[in-house]
Design a protein around this motif. Structure first.
Motif, short mmCIF file in Angstrom:
data_model
loop_
_atom_site.label_atom_id
_atom_site.label_comp_id
_atom_site.label_asym_id
_atom_site.label_seq_id
_atom_site.Cartn_x
_atom_site.Cartn_y
_atom_site.Cartn_z
N THR A 11 0.85 -1.18 0.00
CA THR A 11 0.00 0.00 0.00
C THR A 11 0.89 1.24 0.00
N ASP A 12 0.26 2.38 -0.17
CA ASP A 12 1.03 3.63 -0.23
C ASP A 12 1.73 3.95 1.08
N GLY A 13 1.33 3.31 2.17
CA GLY A 13 2.02 3.54 3.44
C GLY A 13 3.49 3.16 3.38
N LEU A 14 3.84 2.22 2.51
CA LEU A 14 5.25 1.89 2.30
C LEU A 14 5.89 2.91 1.35
N PHE A 15 5.28 3.09 0.18
CA PHE A 15 5.90 3.93 -0.86
C PHE A 15 5.91 5.42 -0.51
N ASP A 16 4.99 5.89 0.35
CA ASP A 16 5.00 7.29 0.78
C ASP A 16 6.05 7.56 1.84
N ASN A 17 6.58 6.50 2.46
CA ASN A 17 7.52 6.69 3.58
C ASN A 17 8.92 6.16 3.32
N MET A 18 9.08 5.35 2.28
CA MET A 18 10.41 4.80 2.00
C MET A 18 10.75 4.99 0.53
N PHE A 19 11.99 5.37 0.29
CA PHE A 19 12.49 5.53 -1.07
C PHE A 19 12.87 4.16 -1.63
N GLN A 20 12.94 4.06 -2.94
CA GLN A 20 13.30 2.80 -3.61
C GLN A 20 14.55 2.18 -3.01
N GLN A 21 15.60 2.96 -2.88
CA GLN A 21 16.88 2.41 -2.42
C GLN A 21 16.79 1.89 -0.99
N GLN A 22 15.96 2.53 -0.15
CA GLN A 22 15.77 2.03 1.22
C GLN A 22 15.09 0.65 1.19
N ILE A 23 14.12 0.51 0.30
CA ILE A 23 13.41 -0.77 0.17
C ILE A 23 14.36 -1.84 -0.32
N VAL A 24 15.13 -1.54 -1.36
CA VAL A 24 16.09 -2.50 -1.92
C VAL A 24 17.10 -2.92 -0.85
N GLU A 25 17.55 -1.98 -0.06
CA GLU A 25 18.53 -2.28 1.01
C GLU A 25 17.96 -3.30 2.00
N ARG A 26 16.69 -3.15 2.38
CA ARG A 26 16.06 -4.08 3.34
C ARG A 26 15.89 -5.48 2.76
N LEU A 27 15.90 -5.60 1.43
CA LEU A 27 15.71 -6.91 0.79
C LEU A 27 17.00 -7.73 0.74
N LYS A 28 18.11 -7.13 1.12
CA LYS A 28 19.40 -7.82 1.02
C LYS A 28 19.51 -9.01 1.97
N ILE A 29 18.63 -9.13 2.95
CA ILE A 29 18.69 -10.28 3.87
C ILE A 29 18.18 -11.56 3.21
N ILE A 30 17.58 -11.42 2.03
CA ILE A 30 16.98 -12.57 1.35
C ILE A 30 17.99 -13.20 0.40
N ASP A 31 18.17 -14.51 0.51
CA ASP A 31 18.95 -15.24 -0.47
C ASP A 31 18.05 -15.39 -1.69
N ARG A 32 18.29 -14.63 -2.72
CA ARG A 32 17.37 -14.55 -3.85
C ARG A 32 17.22 -15.87 -4.61
N TYR A 33 18.22 -16.73 -4.52
CA TYR A 33 18.15 -17.98 -5.28
C TYR A 33 17.69 -19.16 -4.42
N ALA A 34 17.61 -18.97 -3.12
CA ALA A 34 17.10 -20.03 -2.23
C ALA A 34 16.35 -19.36 -1.07
N PRO A 35 15.32 -18.58 -1.40
CA PRO A 35 14.61 -17.86 -0.33
C PRO A 35 13.81 -18.82 0.55
N THR A 36 13.67 -18.44 1.79
CA THR A 36 12.82 -19.21 2.68
C THR A 36 11.63 -18.34 3.07
N TYR A 37 10.58 -19.00 3.48
CA TYR A 37 9.40 -18.27 3.95
C TYR A 37 9.79 -17.33 5.09
N GLU A 38 10.65 -17.82 5.98
CA GLU A 38 11.04 -17.03 7.15
C GLU A 38 11.75 -15.74 6.76
N THR A 39 12.69 -15.81 5.78
CA THR A 39 13.40 -14.58 5.41
C THR A 39 12.49 -13.64 4.63
#
Length: 197
Positions: free
Chosen positions: A109-137
């Motif tokens: 929802t806009d509550g995310l996009f109105d408060n965080m910039f693209q690069q901030q969102i991308v930075e938070r996604l770095k904890i995910i192993d993109r090729y072997a993601p788990t539900y938990e991550t």
């Protein structure tokens, strides 16, 4: 896609079992993956939206639809009240995007996009192993994005994306924007290679 989505939404609105309709409105973001074509198709109405992130790059982000500042397109039941803007499902922006293994899809929802910039969102996604993601991550990253957006929404000194838009329109506004915040994450895995087994 847009005609099918429009039919489904209209059908849902017209077949309700309520004796009198509830008044209200909402934005809508529908994203469907086609594993055979290796693409996602989407219909987005209003200021909720989605983005496709590949590595550290946003390869696509939906654009918000606004009638004017802070007045997004919305599906609504207004009971013919004056001054209520009624948008149709067919007003949604539709798109189809190629996807690859490792892509992350952020829907929010806009509550995310109105408060965080693209690069901030991308930075938070770095904890995910993109090729072997788990539900938990995925859940951890979605929860972290929502919590960070909420904290920034309450920061009166933060120059948020919403504040920057407000100032662009000549409004003296600073800080985050308190709003609903919903975040969904999906990861593209190599599911199409397993079809023969």
């Amino acid at each position: 896609l847009s005609k099918n989505v429009a039919k489904a939404v209209v059908s849902t609105q017209s077949t309700g079992h309520l004796k009198s309709p509830l008044l209200g409105s909402c934005t809508a973001c529908i994203v469907v993956m086609d594993k055979e074509k290796k693409e996602v198709s989407a219909a987005n109405l209003g200021d909720s939206g989605f983005m496709v992130v590949r590595g550290d790059v946003v390869v696509y982000q939906s654009q918000e639809q606004q009638h004017y500042f802070n007045t997004p397109y919305q599906l609504s039941i207004s009971n013919d009240r004056l001054g209520v803007i009624q948008d149709r499902p067919s007003d949604a922006d539709t798109t189809t995007i190629s996807i690859q293994k490792g892509d992350l899809i952020v829907m929010a929802t806009d509550g995310l996009f109105d408060n965080m910039f693209q690069q901030q969102i991308v930075e938070r996604l770095k904890i995910i192993d993109r090729y072997a993601p788990t539900y938990e991550t995925l859940k951890q990253a979605a929860d972290k994005l929502a919590a960070d957006a909420r904290n920034l929404a309450m920061d009166e000194d933060y120059m948020s994306p919403f504040a920057m838009k407000a100032q662009h329109y000549g409004l003296n506004f600073r800080g985050g924007k308190l709003d609903d915040i919903t975040v969904l994450l999906a990861s593209v895995v190599n599911c199409w290679e397993e079809e023969d087994t």
